[in-house]
Design an enzyme around this catalytic site. Structure first.
Site, PDB file in Angstrom:
ATOM      1  N   CYS A 100       0.964  -1.322  -0.044  1.00  0.00           N
ATOM      2  CA  CYS A 100      -0.168   0.030   0.031  1.00  0.00           C
ATOM      3  C   CYS A 100       0.833   1.065   0.023  1.00  0.00           C
ATOM      4  O   CYS A 100       1.749   1.305   0.821  1.00  0.00           O
ATOM      5  CB  CYS A 100      -1.063  -0.272   1.318  1.00  0.00           C
ATOM      6  SG  CYS A 100      -1.836   1.415   1.462  1.00  0.00           S
ATOM      7  N   ASP A 123       0.065  16.818  -1.497  1.00  0.00           N
ATOM      8  CA  ASP A 123      -0.146  15.909  -2.876  1.00  0.00           C
ATOM      9  C   ASP A 123       0.796  16.129  -3.987  1.00  0.00           C
ATOM     10  O   ASP A 123       1.385  17.069  -4.114  1.00  0.00           O
ATOM     11  CB  ASP A 123      -1.581  15.969  -3.327  1.00  0.00           C
ATOM     12  CG  ASP A 123      -2.180  14.912  -4.273  1.00  0.00           C
ATOM     13  OD1 ASP A 123      -2.911  14.440  -4.005  1.00  0.00           O
ATOM     14  OD2 ASP A 123      -1.521  14.696  -5.616  1.00  0.00           O
ATOM     15  N   ASN A 163     -12.597  10.620  -1.705  1.00  0.00           N
ATOM     16  CA  ASN A 163     -12.889   9.894  -2.901  1.00  0.00           C
ATOM     17  C   ASN A 163     -13.249   8.262  -2.464  1.00  0.00           C
ATOM     18  O   ASN A 163     -12.331   7.761  -1.873  1.00  0.00           O
ATOM     19  CB  ASN A 163     -12.055  10.121  -4.031  1.00  0.00           C
ATOM     20  CG  ASN A 163     -11.887  11.494  -4.537  1.00  0.00           C
ATOM     21  OD1 ASN A 163     -12.851  12.259  -4.484  1.00  0.00           O
ATOM     22  ND2 ASN A 163     -10.810  11.911  -5.064  1.00  0.00           N
ATOM     23  N   THR A 202      -8.319   6.211  -6.115  1.00  0.00           N
ATOM     24  CA  THR A 202      -6.974   5.538  -6.719  1.00  0.00           C
ATOM     25  C   THR A 202      -6.108   4.849  -6.063  1.00  0.00           C
ATOM     26  O   THR A 202      -5.407   3.976  -6.305  1.00  0.00           O
ATOM     27  CB  THR A 202      -6.266   6.422  -7.867  1.00  0.00           C
ATOM     28  OG1 THR A 202      -5.813   7.456  -7.226  1.00  0.00           O
ATOM     29  CG2 THR A 202      -7.188   7.167  -8.889  1.00  0.00           C
ATOM     30  N   HIS A 256      -6.116   3.458   0.384  1.00  0.00           N
ATOM     31  CA  HIS A 256      -5.852   3.783   2.000  1.00  0.00           C
ATOM     32  C   HIS A 256      -6.436   5.132   2.153  1.00  0.00           C
ATOM     33  O   HIS A 256      -6.375   6.056   1.377  1.00  0.00           O
ATOM     34  CB  HIS A 256      -4.421   3.928   2.084  1.00  0.00           C
ATOM     35  CG  HIS A 256      -3.902   4.103   3.471  1.00  0.00           C
ATOM     36  ND1 HIS A 256      -2.763   3.475   4.104  1.00  0.00           N
ATOM     37  CD2 HIS A 256      -4.261   5.218   4.529  1.00  0.00           C
ATOM     38  CE1 HIS A 256      -2.684   3.793   5.510  1.00  0.00           C
ATOM     39  NE2 HIS A 256      -3.557   5.000   5.587  1.00  0.00           N
ATOM     40  N   HIS A 313      -8.053   8.561   2.628  1.00  0.00           N
ATOM     41  CA  HIS A 313      -7.421   9.705   2.534  1.00  0.00           C
ATOM     42  C   HIS A 313      -8.570  10.847   2.422  1.00  0.00           C
ATOM     43  O   HIS A 313      -9.380  10.594   1.746  1.00  0.00           O
ATOM     44  CB  HIS A 313      -6.205   9.855   1.614  1.00  0.00           C
ATOM     45  CG  HIS A 313      -6.704   9.468   0.300  1.00  0.00           C
ATOM     46  ND1 HIS A 313      -6.820   8.094   0.003  1.00  0.00           N
ATOM     47  CD2 HIS A 313      -6.951  10.245  -0.551  1.00  0.00           C
ATOM     48  CE1 HIS A 313      -7.122   8.120  -1.437  1.00  0.00           C
ATOM     49  NE2 HIS A 313      -7.128   9.382  -1.794  1.00  0.00           N
ATOM     50  N   HIS A 324      -8.781  14.877   0.868  1.00  0.00           N
ATOM     51  CA  HIS A 324      -7.980  15.894   0.099  1.00  0.00           C
ATOM     52  C   HIS A 324      -8.307  17.282   0.676  1.00  0.00           C
ATOM     53  O   HIS A 324      -9.584  17.346   0.970  1.00  0.00           O
ATOM     54  CB  HIS A 324      -8.387  15.987  -1.478  1.00  0.00           C
ATOM     55  CG  HIS A 324      -8.142  14.826  -1.964  1.00  0.00           C
ATOM     56  ND1 HIS A 324      -6.857  14.570  -2.996  1.00  0.00           N
ATOM     57  CD2 HIS A 324      -8.503  13.580  -2.125  1.00  0.00           C
ATOM     58  CE1 HIS A 324      -6.982  13.457  -3.529  1.00  0.00           C
ATOM     59  NE2 HIS A 324      -7.864  12.613  -3.081  1.00  0.00           N
TER      60      HIS A 324
HETATM   61  P1  AMP Z   1      -7.628   9.394  -4.793  1.00  0.00           P
HETATM   62  O1  AMP Z   1      -7.533   9.815  -6.407  1.00  0.00           O
HETATM   63  O2  AMP Z   1      -8.594  10.311  -4.116  1.00  0.00           O
HETATM   64  O3  AMP Z   1      -7.400   8.037  -4.640  1.00  0.00           O
HETATM   65  O4  AMP Z   1      -6.162  10.388  -4.414  1.00  0.00           O
HETATM   66  C1  AMP Z   1      -5.041   9.900  -4.360  1.00  0.00           C
HETATM   67  C2  AMP Z   1      -3.870  10.916  -4.538  1.00  0.00           C
HETATM   68  O5  AMP Z   1      -2.587  10.558  -4.134  1.00  0.00           O
HETATM   69  C3  AMP Z   1      -3.864  11.643  -5.926  1.00  0.00           C
HETATM   70  O6  AMP Z   1      -4.210  13.209  -5.735  1.00  0.00           O
HETATM   71  C4  AMP Z   1      -2.345  11.612  -6.117  1.00  0.00           C
HETATM   72  O7  AMP Z   1      -1.708  12.881  -6.680  1.00  0.00           O
HETATM   73  C5  AMP Z   1      -1.766  11.396  -4.733  1.00  0.00           C
HETATM   74  N1  AMP Z   1      -0.309  10.633  -4.677  1.00  0.00           N
HETATM   75  C6  AMP Z   1      -0.260   9.506  -5.304  1.00  0.00           C
HETATM   76  N2  AMP Z   1       1.092   9.125  -4.960  1.00  0.00           N
HETATM   77  C7  AMP Z   1       1.512  10.110  -4.175  1.00  0.00           C
HETATM   78  C8  AMP Z   1       2.766  10.298  -3.617  1.00  0.00           C
HETATM   79  N3  AMP Z   1       3.696   9.440  -3.514  1.00  0.00           N
HETATM   80  N4  AMP Z   1       2.901  11.486  -2.739  1.00  0.00           N
HETATM   81  C9  AMP Z   1       1.751  12.281  -2.662  1.00  0.00           C
HETATM   82  N5  AMP Z   1       0.718  12.150  -3.094  1.00  0.00           N
HETATM   83  C10 AMP Z   1       0.596  11.135  -3.989  1.00  0.00           C
HETATM   84 ZN    ZN Z   2      -2.312   1.399   3.725  1.00  0.00          ZN
END
Ligand code: AMP
Ligand code: ZN
Length: 119
Positions: free
Chosen positions: A3, A29, A86, A94, A97, A99, A101
Site C-alpha cells: 500500500c 499531494d 473519494n 485511486t 488507503h 485519505h 484531500h
Molecule cells: P484519490 O484519487 O482520491 O485516490 O487520490 C490519490 C492522490 O494521491 C492523488 O491526488 C495523487 O496525486 C496522490 N499521490 C499519489 N502518489 C503520491 C505520493 N507518492 N505522494 C503524494 N501524493 C501522492
Molecule cells: Zn495502507
C-alpha cells in the site's frame, strides 16, 4: 501490505509532510490540483470510507483536527478550503488507503460546476 500510503507512513516512500502525530499524517499531494493541496491520512490502514467502523470514529475526529491545523499552517483557514474523500469507482478513488484531500488557495468553484449533464 503493498500500500503506497502505508509506505509513506513507514517512511519507505518519502513525502513532504505538513504535520504528523500518533494517529495521522498530512503531506502535500504529488500532483496538486490547487495552489494548496494536501492529503490527510490515518496511520492505520483503512481501505476506504466504506471500511470505517465505529471503533475508528475517534480517528475521524483526529483527521478533522489535523485538517484544520494544516489549513491554519498553510494559511488558508480564513480564505477557505474544501475537504474531499473519494470512495470507490464512481468516486475515482485511486489509492486504497483512506485519505482526505484538503484543497484551497483559489476559488474552487461550486460543486454544480463539476458537470452540467447531471443537473
Ligand atoms: P484519490 O484519487 O482520491 O485516490 O487520490 C490519490 C492522490 O494521491 C492523488 O491526488 C495523487 O496525486 C496522490 N499521490 C499519489 N502518489 C503520491 C505520493 N507518492 N505522494 C503524494 N501524493 C501522492
Ligand atoms: Zn495502507
Amino acid at each position: 501490505m503493498d500500500c503506497l500510503f502505508c509506505k509513506i507512513v513507514e517512511g519507505t516512500i518519502p513525502s513532504n509532510k505538513v504535520l504528523e502525530n500518533d494517529h495521522v499524517i498530512v503531506f502535500h499531494d504529488i500532483h496538486p490540483a490547487a495552489p494548496t493541496h494536501v492529503l490527510i491520512i490515518p496511520k492505520k490502514h483503512i481501505s476506504s470510507m466504506n471500511e470505517i467502523t465505529t471503533e475508528d470514529l475517534p480517528l475521524i475526529g483526529e483527521i478533522h483536527s489535523a485538517a484544520l491545523e494544516a489549513a491554519k499552517r498553510l494559511g488558508v483557514q480564513e480564505s477557505g478550503y474544501r475537504l474531499i474523500n473519494n470512495c470507490g469507482r464512481d468516486g475515482e478513488q485511486t489509492v486504497h488507503h483512506l485519505h482526505y484531500h484538503l484543497l484551497g488557495g483559489t476559488r474552487l468553484g461550486a460543486l454544480t460546476s463539476l458537470s452540467d449533464s447531471h443537473r
